[in-house]
Design a protein around this motif. Structure first.
Motif, short mmCIF file in Angstrom:
data_model
loop_
_atom_site.label_atom_id
_atom_site.label_comp_id
_atom_site.label_asym_id
_atom_site.label_seq_id
_atom_site.Cartn_x
_atom_site.Cartn_y
_atom_site.Cartn_z
N GLU A 102 -23.57 -15.84 104.59
CA GLU A 102 -22.53 -16.84 104.40
C GLU A 102 -21.11 -16.35 104.69
O GLU A 102 -20.17 -17.14 104.69
N ILE A 103 -20.98 -15.05 104.90
CA ILE A 103 -19.65 -14.49 105.17
C ILE A 103 -19.68 -13.70 106.47
O ILE A 103 -20.60 -12.91 106.71
N VAL A 129 -11.73 -13.03 107.55
CA VAL A 129 -12.87 -13.41 106.73
C VAL A 129 -13.21 -14.86 107.05
O VAL A 129 -12.40 -15.76 106.82
N GLU A 131 -15.77 -18.15 106.65
CA GLU A 131 -16.90 -18.81 106.00
C GLU A 131 -17.92 -19.09 107.08
O GLU A 131 -17.62 -19.70 108.10
N ASN A 132 -19.18 -18.68 106.87
CA ASN A 132 -20.11 -18.52 107.98
C ASN A 132 -21.32 -19.45 107.92
O ASN A 132 -22.24 -19.31 108.72
N GLN A 165 -16.21 -18.62 97.66
CA GLN A 165 -16.82 -17.32 97.94
C GLN A 165 -16.07 -16.59 99.05
O GLN A 165 -15.76 -15.40 98.94
N ALA A 166 -15.78 -17.30 100.13
CA ALA A 166 -15.05 -16.69 101.24
C ALA A 166 -13.66 -16.25 100.80
O ALA A 166 -13.20 -15.15 101.15
N ILE A 169 -13.78 -13.08 98.61
CA ILE A 169 -13.98 -11.90 99.45
C ILE A 169 -12.66 -11.48 100.09
O ILE A 169 -12.30 -10.30 100.14
N VAL A 236 -8.19 -15.66 105.91
CA VAL A 236 -9.41 -16.36 105.50
C VAL A 236 -9.42 -17.73 106.18
O VAL A 236 -8.41 -18.43 106.23
#
Length: 351
Positions: A102-103, A129, A131-132, A165-166, A169, A236
């Protein structure tokens, strides 16, 4: 003795050339530092595999890959053989999604000795970073009607969980670096998703009072990458924005051929995947002139994620020492072949 089980997927084009180079480097790293061992298992999943079998990987391909500590990918895609949407969704994106990676982390820095593709030559060192797993790359949508009445609908999906979450990080990374997080947004044009993104960024930033923050609209931020990259630290971004910005970051380094990336699984259920971002470059495949640094810098990120931070930093220092002394491939304006650059890195690792 710590043993890391690595699944290698050379893939297509130059991936088949640069993967053995990076494996040579990792084997030398293990030899020099001791206490570390690699077990490599190669998988032939690629466009050639698709032409032979009708799929990019077999039905049990993900089950096989799930048995490894990490996945080391070369490159995917050869549009002259297989349409890109088939090769990517059948292998790269399938692994990312099914293994909950996810990252995405992509560093961009100006190495010593490399001429940047910018008039501004100030040294820069940043991390994007991304978000994946969702955002603009959601597969929700469809097409209806025909001829001039045809309509394509593509739905963006942003969850608070994945967005937070992203951002967490990014803030954690910034706390170990220069202490600045820049958010890529477009809330002046994208009515629902980007104000949602901005609200979560403000919420998360409140948990990190010692970290400086800023929000920049994606169009202005893209320009900022070119004019003021030295002022950025951790950026981000959503899936699409992060994809675009990270390729731009690679370009301003001097060549996309040196850019690494990591697709991270954070829950420990599945392996993470590490890949350079230059693509398969079929136009130069087989000539021995591909730049191996993208794959080798990616190996550094693999080491780092697997708890070998000190060894990883040593490898990065050696890479930069090599470029500083002019050992560069043609994409950087140098005269050296792929294997010659790798040989020099291996020689210096042994000193």
């Amino acid at each position: 003795m710590k043993t890391l089980k690595i699944a290698t997927i050379p893939g297509d084009g130059v991936g088949k050339e640069i993967m053995p180079e990076a494996v040579r480097v990792l084997e030398k790293v293990a030899e020099v530092h001791g206490g570390l061992k690699f077990e490599f298992t190669e998988f032939p999943y690629s466009c050639d595999y698709y032409l032979e079998h009708g799929v990019m990987m077999p039905d049990d391909g993900l089950d096989r890959l799930s048995q490894f500590d990490s996945i080391f990918l070369g490159a995917v895609g050869d549009a002259s053989k297989v349409p890109d949407h088939i090769s990517l969704w059948g292998l790269l994106l399938k692994i990312r999604k099914e293994f909950q990676q996810e990252i995405n982390i992509r560093p961009a820095k100006l190495f010593k000795g490399i001429e940047p593709k910018l008039s501004n030559r100030n040294p820069f060192d940043m991390v994007i970073v991304r978000e994946n797993s969702e955002g603009e790359y959601s597969s929700i949508g469809g097409r209806i009607f025909h001829d001039d009445n045809e309509i394509a609908i593509q739905n963006n999906v942003f969850s608070k969980r994945a967005t937070k979450q992203a951002m967490n990080i990014a803030f954690d990374l910034a706390s170990k670096r220069k202490g600045l997080v820049t958010s890529a947004t477009k809330s002046n044009g994208i009515f629902h998703a980007m104000p949602f993104w901005d609200e979560i960024f403000k919420e998360v930033s409140g948990q990190y009072p010692d970290i400086k923050t800023e929000s920049k609209h994606i169009d202005a931020l893209a320009a900022y990458f070119v004019t003021h990259p030295q002022d950025l630290d951790v950026v981000v971004a959503s899936n699409l924005f992060g994809d675009i910005l990270s390729d731009l970051g690679a370009a301003i380094m001097g060549s996309i051929g040196i850019a690494p990336s990591a697709n991270l699984n954070l829950n420990g259920k599945y392996p993470s995947m590490f890949e350079p971002v230059h693509g398969s470059a079929p136009d130069i495949a087989g000539q021995g002139i591909a730049n191996p640094i993208g794959q080798i810098w990616t190996a550094k990120m693999l080491l780092e994620f697997n708890g070998e931070e000190e060894i990883a930093e040593h490898l990065l220092k050696v890479i930069e020492d090599v470029t500083a002394d002019g050992y560069q491939t043609g994409d950087l304006g140098g005269k050296y072949k792929m294997t010659e650059v790798t040989d020099e890195i291996i020689k210096r690792l042994g000193k």
